[in-house]
Every structure is written in structure tokens, then in C-alpha cells.
Design a protein around this motif. Structure first.
Motif, PDB file in Angstrom:
ATOM      1  N   PRO A  64       0.819  -1.186   0.059  1.00  0.00           N
ATOM      2  CA  PRO A  64      -0.081   0.052  -0.039  1.00  0.00           C
ATOM      3  C   PRO A  64       0.886   1.226  -0.068  1.00  0.00           C
ATOM      4  O   PRO A  64       1.982   1.263   0.593  1.00  0.00           O
ATOM      5  CB  PRO A  64      -0.723  -0.074   1.311  1.00  0.00           C
ATOM      6  CG  PRO A  64       0.163  -0.961   2.323  1.00  0.00           C
ATOM      7  CD  PRO A  64       0.705  -1.980   1.065  1.00  0.00           C
ATOM      8  N   PRO A  65       0.405   2.292  -0.837  1.00  0.00           N
ATOM      9  CA  PRO A  65       1.205   3.713  -0.664  1.00  0.00           C
ATOM     10  C   PRO A  65       1.747   4.133   0.784  1.00  0.00           C
ATOM     11  O   PRO A  65       2.849   4.595   1.026  1.00  0.00           O
ATOM     12  CB  PRO A  65       0.441   4.516  -1.472  1.00  0.00           C
ATOM     13  CG  PRO A  65      -0.494   3.675  -2.211  1.00  0.00           C
ATOM     14  CD  PRO A  65      -0.681   2.520  -1.456  1.00  0.00           C
ATOM     15  N   ALA A  66       0.789   3.754   1.534  1.00  0.00           N
ATOM     16  CA  ALA A  66       1.266   4.303   3.099  1.00  0.00           C
ATOM     17  C   ALA A  66       2.502   3.683   3.660  1.00  0.00           C
ATOM     18  O   ALA A  66       3.309   4.206   4.171  1.00  0.00           O
ATOM     19  CB  ALA A  66       0.020   4.375   3.789  1.00  0.00           C
ATOM     20  N   ALA A  67       2.677   2.318   3.300  1.00  0.00           N
ATOM     21  CA  ALA A  67       3.905   1.537   3.819  1.00  0.00           C
ATOM     22  C   ALA A  67       4.936   1.927   2.827  1.00  0.00           C
ATOM     23  O   ALA A  67       6.025   2.070   3.451  1.00  0.00           O
ATOM     24  CB  ALA A  67       3.429   0.119   3.614  1.00  0.00           C
ATOM     25  N   GLY A 123      -4.368  -0.952  -3.034  1.00  0.00           N
ATOM     26  CA  GLY A 123      -5.077  -0.706  -1.609  1.00  0.00           C
ATOM     27  C   GLY A 123      -5.606   0.445  -1.134  1.00  0.00           C
ATOM     28  O   GLY A 123      -6.530   0.736  -0.449  1.00  0.00           O
ATOM     29  N   GLU A 124      -5.050   1.741  -1.814  1.00  0.00           N
ATOM     30  CA  GLU A 124      -5.537   3.062  -1.687  1.00  0.00           C
ATOM     31  C   GLU A 124      -5.134   3.792  -2.623  1.00  0.00           C
ATOM     32  O   GLU A 124      -4.211   3.404  -3.508  1.00  0.00           O
ATOM     33  CB  GLU A 124      -4.984   3.443  -0.111  1.00  0.00           C
ATOM     34  CG  GLU A 124      -3.577   3.604  -0.047  1.00  0.00           C
ATOM     35  CD  GLU A 124      -3.224   3.710   1.563  1.00  0.00           C
ATOM     36  OE1 GLU A 124      -4.024   4.602   2.133  1.00  0.00           O
ATOM     37  OE2 GLU A 124      -2.061   3.660   1.459  1.00  0.00           O
ATOM     38  N   ALA A 125      -5.517   5.095  -2.831  1.00  0.00           N
ATOM     39  CA  ALA A 125      -5.049   5.652  -3.983  1.00  0.00           C
ATOM     40  C   ALA A 125      -3.588   6.211  -3.764  1.00  0.00           C
ATOM     41  O   ALA A 125      -3.125   6.444  -2.625  1.00  0.00           O
ATOM     42  CB  ALA A 125      -5.987   7.319  -3.819  1.00  0.00           C
ATOM     43  N   VAL A 129     -13.737   4.370   3.104  1.00  0.00           N
ATOM     44  CA  VAL A 129     -12.452   5.039   2.606  1.00  0.00           C
ATOM     45  C   VAL A 129     -11.289   3.961   2.545  1.00  0.00           C
ATOM     46  O   VAL A 129     -11.392   2.936   3.374  1.00  0.00           O
ATOM     47  CB  VAL A 129     -12.121   6.077   3.798  1.00  0.00           C
ATOM     48  CG1 VAL A 129     -13.137   6.979   3.877  1.00  0.00           C
ATOM     49  CG2 VAL A 129     -11.833   5.366   5.313  1.00  0.00           C
ATOM     50  N   GLU A 130     -10.132   4.257   2.074  1.00  0.00           N
ATOM     51  CA  GLU A 130      -9.297   3.292   1.977  1.00  0.00           C
ATOM     52  C   GLU A 130      -8.139   4.068   2.875  1.00  0.00           C
ATOM     53  O   GLU A 130      -7.886   5.386   2.877  1.00  0.00           O
ATOM     54  CB  GLU A 130      -8.486   3.189   0.732  1.00  0.00           C
ATOM     55  CG  GLU A 130      -9.446   2.801  -0.589  1.00  0.00           C
ATOM     56  CD  GLU A 130      -9.558   0.943  -0.191  1.00  0.00           C
ATOM     57  OE1 GLU A 130      -8.567   0.691   0.547  1.00  0.00           O
ATOM     58  OE2 GLU A 130     -10.292   0.363  -0.901  1.00  0.00           O
ATOM     59  N   LEU A 150     -12.159  10.493   7.418  1.00  0.00           N
ATOM     60  CA  LEU A 150     -10.916  10.319   7.317  1.00  0.00           C
ATOM     61  C   LEU A 150     -10.378  12.005   7.220  1.00  0.00           C
ATOM     62  O   LEU A 150     -10.725  12.747   6.492  1.00  0.00           O
ATOM     63  CB  LEU A 150     -10.633   9.719   5.833  1.00  0.00           C
ATOM     64  CG  LEU A 150      -9.207   9.118   5.543  1.00  0.00           C
ATOM     65  CD1 LEU A 150      -8.611   8.218   6.387  1.00  0.00           C
ATOM     66  CD2 LEU A 150      -9.085   8.696   4.092  1.00  0.00           C
ATOM     67  N   TRP A 151      -9.222  12.223   8.227  1.00  0.00           N
ATOM     68  CA  TRP A 151      -8.799  13.498   8.169  1.00  0.00           C
ATOM     69  C   TRP A 151      -7.216  13.499   8.019  1.00  0.00           C
ATOM     70  O   TRP A 151      -6.648  12.537   8.066  1.00  0.00           O
ATOM     71  CB  TRP A 151      -8.788  14.104   9.540  1.00  0.00           C
ATOM     72  CG  TRP A 151      -8.264  15.349   9.857  1.00  0.00           C
ATOM     73  CD1 TRP A 151      -8.890  16.674   9.264  1.00  0.00           C
ATOM     74  CD2 TRP A 151      -7.367  15.821  10.710  1.00  0.00           C
ATOM     75  NE1 TRP A 151      -8.135  17.686   9.773  1.00  0.00           N
ATOM     76  CE2 TRP A 151      -6.997  17.133  10.589  1.00  0.00           C
ATOM     77  CE3 TRP A 151      -6.346  14.959  11.309  1.00  0.00           C
ATOM     78  CZ2 TRP A 151      -6.131  17.794  11.169  1.00  0.00           C
ATOM     79  CZ3 TRP A 151      -5.049  15.672  11.871  1.00  0.00           C
ATOM     80  CH2 TRP A 151      -5.061  17.278  11.911  1.00  0.00           C
ATOM     81  N   THR A 152      -6.823  14.363   7.117  1.00  0.00           N
ATOM     82  CA  THR A 152      -5.377  14.618   6.744  1.00  0.00           C
ATOM     83  C   THR A 152      -4.649  15.223   7.550  1.00  0.00           C
ATOM     84  O   THR A 152      -5.025  16.701   7.286  1.00  0.00           O
ATOM     85  CB  THR A 152      -5.192  14.637   5.097  1.00  0.00           C
ATOM     86  OG1 THR A 152      -5.854  13.858   4.368  1.00  0.00           O
ATOM     87  CG2 THR A 152      -3.846  14.701   4.636  1.00  0.00           C
ATOM     88  N   ASP A 153      -3.652  14.812   8.283  1.00  0.00           N
ATOM     89  CA  ASP A 153      -2.869  15.636   9.046  1.00  0.00           C
ATOM     90  C   ASP A 153      -1.610  16.209   7.957  1.00  0.00           C
ATOM     91  O   ASP A 153      -1.034  15.493   7.540  1.00  0.00           O
ATOM     92  CB  ASP A 153      -2.272  14.913  10.278  1.00  0.00           C
ATOM     93  CG  ASP A 153      -1.295  15.855  11.102  1.00  0.00           C
ATOM     94  OD1 ASP A 153      -0.221  16.469  10.789  1.00  0.00           O
ATOM     95  OD2 ASP A 153      -1.591  15.954  12.343  1.00  0.00           O
ATOM     96  N   PRO A 154      -1.390  17.442   8.188  1.00  0.00           N
ATOM     97  CA  PRO A 154      -0.444  17.958   7.200  1.00  0.00           C
ATOM     98  C   PRO A 154       1.031  17.349   7.470  1.00  0.00           C
ATOM     99  O   PRO A 154       1.806  17.175   6.535  1.00  0.00           O
ATOM    100  CB  PRO A 154      -0.428  19.418   7.385  1.00  0.00           C
ATOM    101  CG  PRO A 154      -1.531  19.862   8.083  1.00  0.00           C
ATOM    102  CD  PRO A 154      -2.130  18.705   8.748  1.00  0.00           C
ATOM    103  N   ALA A 155       1.096  16.843   8.696  1.00  0.00           N
ATOM    104  CA  ALA A 155       2.486  16.313   8.962  1.00  0.00           C
ATOM    105  C   ALA A 155       2.412  14.860   8.967  1.00  0.00           C
ATOM    106  O   ALA A 155       3.555  14.264   8.549  1.00  0.00           O
ATOM    107  CB  ALA A 155       2.880  16.949  10.365  1.00  0.00           C
ATOM    108  N   GLU A 156       1.568  14.233   9.416  1.00  0.00           N
ATOM    109  CA  GLU A 156       1.262  12.740   9.482  1.00  0.00           C
ATOM    110  C   GLU A 156       0.470  11.981   8.430  1.00  0.00           C
ATOM    111  O   GLU A 156       0.460  10.886   8.512  1.00  0.00           O
ATOM    112  CB  GLU A 156       0.723  12.528  10.758  1.00  0.00           C
ATOM    113  CG  GLU A 156       1.825  13.113  11.908  1.00  0.00           C
ATOM    114  CD  GLU A 156       1.211  13.051  13.293  1.00  0.00           C
ATOM    115  OE1 GLU A 156       0.179  12.350  13.553  1.00  0.00           O
ATOM    116  OE2 GLU A 156       1.911  13.533  14.266  1.00  0.00           O
ATOM    117  N   GLY A 157      -0.222  12.780   7.332  1.00  0.00           N
ATOM    118  CA  GLY A 157      -0.766  12.187   6.360  1.00  0.00           C
ATOM    119  C   GLY A 157      -2.124  11.574   6.948  1.00  0.00           C
ATOM    120  O   GLY A 157      -2.776  12.007   8.002  1.00  0.00           O
TER     121      GLY A 157
END
Length: 600
Positions: free
Chosen positions: A269-272, A291-293, A421-422, A450-457
Motif C-alpha cells: 500500500p502507498p502508506a507503507a 489498496g488505496e489511492a 475509505v481506504e 478520514l482526516w489528513t494531518d499536514p505532517a502525518e498524512g
């Protein structure tokens, strides 16, 4: 039984392979052609195709003796290991249906899956058995017990015959069941045949350029269908499957697994992927992200110097439905085109074809389409609908994903039309998270987002309206969520609000939700033991803070499952033994220190 024939009417997919083969047959073909080649490498042990085949044959006979067989479910409660790979093959050889269970999930979730699926048999090992729920009323096979080992050693290791199974194998038979997040608050079991496996295997081997010299990483957790992609990509080509000896792979642990295993091919997955630097894994020649965008920035970083592919597919369509060709740093990121055996339709609200460039809902059809949802005929009828573009009896699956088709035929992904969500490679129904939290006696209403933290994604967060006269704490809510949800579905922040914002139409206005509140940590109570001192230093480094209290809560400070991997790894390097569930269940420094073991 549902019709799972491929859609021959659509010109949107490549030619469908004419062969029909089961998972067992696909595996045994490679055994005959490459018997002495390494099939599995794990924990310093190398097993050849012949050795793995012999073990799988013996286990298949044991499973048949214990009540497994065609059409009967066998639950596999096993950690990432050679045991799991061999067990999947053994179930396939027995003609049975494998149900993978992730032993790191909460006991309540596992209990529900077992009660819903009602498998005939449960296979596990001693290290995993302690994590299973109590009161399991079904035959259990402890694969590494001395008694079972002795029985297995005495069984024949030749390939099974149709007479032993009670009949021939068929690709259209039910092959496996995967539980995914469900909007009703309960996970749903997706039941799939083996009809889509040959096309999936051929597509992955060709696109990933897998050869007999390749080394493919086994990354996916047992309960995630990407596990099959990894197995098929390796075993169809006669390559080596590299199985790391840890359940948690991200950051340093993932980088070490890739380097130590000299992994050349991986599906992640992109996050990994984002937790590593491309320079840190020089052996990795082929990377599939799924697995996700996939963010454009990831393509810019990872495309140079290796073959990078973006893949897409829901569990309901045998793992993968579309793939791109090799990506370049300047490419617009699409999800590619259908793999052989899959047809893709992008339809408007009236189920009419959307024009090129127009956004509509993505529908899938083909041989790999699932039979439906286990014990859920109404949901199956809702999501698997007649295909008006094909012969009578064909079905198509409503993915709930929004997509559009470019002029060149590639497909662009535009998110979800519902509340799914993914997140870090896992599909999450926000409704399931909300349903679980709403069961807490102090919660009147819960909204997950699903919330995107500017520092932590990207992070999963929850907003809670308390029941009158109550003030539930974030710790209480997290403990409650952890009892019913797997780690990746436990929110990283719990924000109390007076009321849920609504749209003019009366629906939840997620865009109107405030930024989540991260709890501040009071300073004052410093470390009192060597373990607390170690953890305070790690927390201070992870969160870039000077003042850390031993009551500091990992998740309330902004921690998530990816950062937890870093915490565990750093703790291990300092001599502390921690596990993923430990961080969920005991998130403060003093709690972690009290149960962790500090090596001298």
C-alpha cells in the motif's frame, strides 16, 4: 449458486485466458517443472517446491480426515509464516474453502467471523492459539503440537487423488472467504470461487515480470486478499516467496525485511511505501502499489530506477481488477485498464454508460466476480446486479467507487460515493466504526471521518456527541473501540462535539466537522523506572516534544498504527518487548512500561 462466467460481450477487457485451473492445479504445475527450486524463505529456512508440496499433501490428508472437504470451510488462524502458506495450499488440495483469520484482530471480531462462517475446522499453532476467543465450538487442529506433527509425518506426501477428495476439483467451486469491513457495524464475508485465479496469476506475472529468479515479498496480512496476489505471482512463475518473521511491516521493519530477504518484487500500500526511502532498498526492482489511492508524489520518488505499477481491485472481484503499465515520474496517476477476464463499466445514476471524461460509478464483471456475501442474500442482491451489457445471467458488482475514463482508455479514480475509505491499504467502512462507538453507553452519536494531518498524512478520527449527563474520555472510547475493531480501524483522535453538523438535505456534513482535537499532555510526573525513561525518550523523539509525562497517551498525542510500528521498533532496539495490540490496549507510557520487559 451465482453465475460467474466472464463477460464476453464487452470490448473493454483483453482476451480472457481459456484455461481453467484451481489454485491447487496452478501450484502443482510449478512443482512438476521446478521441484528443487526454492519456494519459501522464512526465518533462515529455505523450502523447495517439492518440500512445500510434500508438507501440503500430508496436511491436506489430515484435514480430510478431520472433516474438511469440498465446499466445507477451514478457518486458518495463523501468523505470517510458512505454516500459513502451506495451510492455504493444503486446503486447496483438499478441495475445501479457506477462511483466513488475522489473529491480531480483537477476540470479539474473530468470534463474530467464526459464528457467521461456521467453519468445519480451525487450524492454528501454539503461538496464535492464545489470542483466539474462548468458547470456540468446532474441531481445532494445532499444527505444531507433537501429536499432530507425528500424525503428519506418517501420512503419504504424494499429490492427492480425486477419489481421496470425493470428486474432481473445479475452478468454479468456492475457494475462499475474506471478511471485509461492513457498513452495518459487522464485517461481511465475501465468498469467491477459484475461477478468477488463473487470469489474475497470468496478469500479475506478466505485468510484474516475475521469473524463476525473482524474490517476492509476502507482505499482506492473512485476512487481506492481496495475500493471494503475492502467492500467485511467486508460485506461478516458480519464484521464491520471502516470508518475514514478523506481523508488523512498516518503516524500519519493512526496510529490513526487503533488504535481508533481497526482495526484488513487492506489492505494497502507498502508506507503507511512504515510510521508506527508495535508496534504502536497492534490490527492489518491481513495486506494485495497491489498496488505496496512489499520490503523485510517491510516483515521482519511486518510479525512477524500478518498474512501478498502480493496481486497483475490491475483494469482490478476485483481488485485482485493473492495473497500469509502468509509471513514470510525470504521469497522471490512473488505475490503468482491466486485467484479462475483467470488464469495467462506468455508469451514471441510471446505469447508462458515462461519456469519456464524465464521472460515474465503477462496475465490474467477469469470471472472478464473487458469489456474493456469506449468509447475506439481501446485501448480495443489492451489490451484485444483472449486467445489461452482457448475456442473460451475467452479473456485475457495484463498487461504490467513482471513476472516469480518459480518451486513451485509462481509468481515473475519484473516490467513494458512500462512507467507505481506504486507509493504509485497508478498506474501512466508516459506518462500522460509528456503529461500534455508538454502542458505548456514554455516546449518543458518533461520526467517523478520514482526516489528513499536514505532517502525518491520512488518519481515521471520530467525533462524539456524549449522552446526556456523561463525559466519556478519549481513553475510554479507545479502549471500547479496541475491543471490537482491528488496530487499523481504531481512531487516532476522539473529539467531543455538541451536535453533528448537517447538510441542507439532513445528511451528515463531514466537510463541516471541525479539525480533530489532539489532547495536550500535562507535564510534571517524570519517569520513575528504567522502562519509563526509555519510553519517555522515544515519545519525545517521535512527537518532537520536550515535556513528556508518564501519563502521555500515544494516540492522544497523534500516534497512529504506522507510527506505532516505529515505537515498537525503537523500543525493541532499546531492549523493551512490545506488540501492536499492547500499544492499543495500554497506550500511556506508564501502562506500557508496566507490562513491557526490559532486557538487561
Amino acid at each position: 449458486m451465482f453465475n460467474t462466467r466472464a463477460n464476453k460481450a464487452s470490448d473493454q477487457s483483453p482476451t480472457i485466458p481459456t484455461e481453467s485451473a484451481t489454485l491447487a492445479e496452478l501450484w502443482e504445475r510449478t512443482v512438476r517443472s521446478r521441484p528443487s527450486s526454492p519456494a519459501i524463505v522464512t526465518n533462515g529456512e529455505t523450502l523447495s517446491y517439492d518440500e512445500v508440496n510434500a508438507r501440503a499433501n500430508r496436511l491436506a490428508r489430515l484435514l480430510l480426515d478431520e472433516g474438511a472437504g469440498p465446499g466445507r470451510l477451514v478457518a486458518l488462524a495463523l501468523p505470517r509464516s510458512s505454516h500459513l502458506v502451506i495451510s492455504v495450499l493444503a486446503v486447496a488440495k483438499a478441495g475445501a474453502v479457506f477462511l483466513p483469520l488475522d489473529v491480531n484482530h480483537p477476540r470479539e471480531r474473530l468470534s463474530y467471523q467464526l459464528a457467521d462462517a461456521r467453519p468445519a475446522l480451525l487450524c492454528t499453532v501454539r503461538s496464535a492459539a492464545a489470542r483466539l476467543p474462548d468458547g470456540i465450538e468446532m474441531p481445532r487442529v494445532l499444527l505444531d503440537s507433537p501429536e499432530r506433527t507425528a500424525v503428519l509425518d506418517a501420512l503419504p506426501d504424494t499429490d492427492l487423488t480425486d477419489d481421496e477428495r470425493g470428486g474432481p476439483l473445479a475452478a468454479t467451486d468456492l475457494a475462499y472467504v475474506i471478511y471485509t469491513s461492513g457498513s452495518t457495524g459487522r464485517p461481511k464475508g465475501v465468498a469467491l470461487t477459484g475461477a478468477g485465479l488463473p487470469a489474475l496469476a497470468a496478469a500479475k506475472v506478466a505485468a510484474m515480470r516475475v521469473t524463476g529468479d525473482s524474490r517476492v515479498l509476502q507482505f499482506a496480512s492473512p485476512g487481506f486478499d492481496a495475500y493471494l496476489t503475492e502467492m500467485l505471482a511467486a508460485f506461478t512463475a516458480g519464484a521464491t516467496l520471502v516470508v518475514p518473521g514478523t506481523d508488523t511491516l512498516a518503516g524500519d521493519s519493512l526496510r529490513r525485511a526487503l533488504r535481508d530477504g533481497r526482495v526484488s518484487h513487492a506489492v505494497l500500500p502507498p502508506a507503507a511505501v511512504a515510510t521508506m526511502s527508495p535508496d534504502a532498498v536497492p534490490d527492489l526492482r518491481v513495486l506494485v502499489v495497491a489498496g488505496e489511492a496512489c499520490p503523485a508524489g510517491l510516483v515521482e520518488r519511486w518510479a525512477p530506477g524500478r518498474l512501478l505499477i498502480n493496481a486497483y481491485g475490491p475483494t469482490e472481484c478476485t483481488v485485482c481488477a485493473t492495473m497500469t503499465g509502468p509509471l513514470t515520474p510525470t504521469d497522471e496517476v490512473t488505475i490503468g485498464r482491466p486485467i484479462p477476464g475483467v470488464s469495467v463499466y462506468i455508469l451514471d445514476a441510471e446505469r447508462r454508460p458515462a461519456a469519456p471524461g464524465e464521472i460515474g460509478e465503477l462496475y465490474l464483471s467477469g469470471a472472478g466476480l464473487a458469489q456474493g456475501y456469506l449468509n447475506s442474500p439481501d446485501l448480495t442482491a443489492q451489490m451484485f446486479v444483472p449486467n445489461p451489457f452482457a448475456a442473460d445471467g451475467e452479473r456485475m458488482y457495484r463498487t461504490g467507487d467513482l471513476a472516469s475514463r480518459r480518451a486513451d482508455g485509462d481509468i481515473l479514480f475519484h473516490g467513494r460515493i458512500d462512507d467507505q475509505v481506504e486507509l493504509r491499504g485497508f478498506r474501512v467502512e466508516l459506518g462500522e466504526v460509528e456503529s461500534v462507538l455508538s454502542q458505548h453507553p456514554d455516546v449518543a452519536q458518533a461520526v467517523a471521518a478520514l482526516w489528513t494531518d499536514p505532517a502525518e498524512g491520512p488518519q481515521l478520527v471520530t467525533y462524539v456527541v456524549p449522552a446526556p449527563g456523561t463525559t466519556p474520555s478519549a481513553g475510554e472510547l479507545r479502549e471500547h473501540a479496541g475491543r471490537f475493531l482491528p488496530d487499523f480501524m481504531v481512531p487516532s483522535a476522539f473529539t467531543t462535539i455538541d451536535a453533528v453538523p448537517l447538510t441542507p438535505g439532513g445528511k451528515t456534513d463531514r466537510a463541516g466537522l471541525p479539525d480533530p482535537v489532539k489532547a495536550t499532555q500535562p507535564a510534571g510526573l517524570g519517569p520513575r523506572t528504567p522502562a519509563e525513561k526509555v519510553l519517555c525518550d522515544i515519545f519525545r523523539d517521535l512527537f518532537d516534544l520536550v515535556e513528556i509525562d508518564v501519563r502521555s497517551n500515544f494516540f492522544e498525542m497523534g500516534g497512529n498504527s504506522i507510527l506505532a510500528v516505529d515505537l515498537i521498533q525503537r523500543a525493541q532496539e532499546a531492549g523493551l518487548t512490545l506488540m501492536p495490540r499492547t500499544v492499543i490496549d495500554h497506550p500511556t507510557i506508564e501502562q506500557l512500561a508496566a507490562i513491557a520487559t526490559l532486557e538487561e
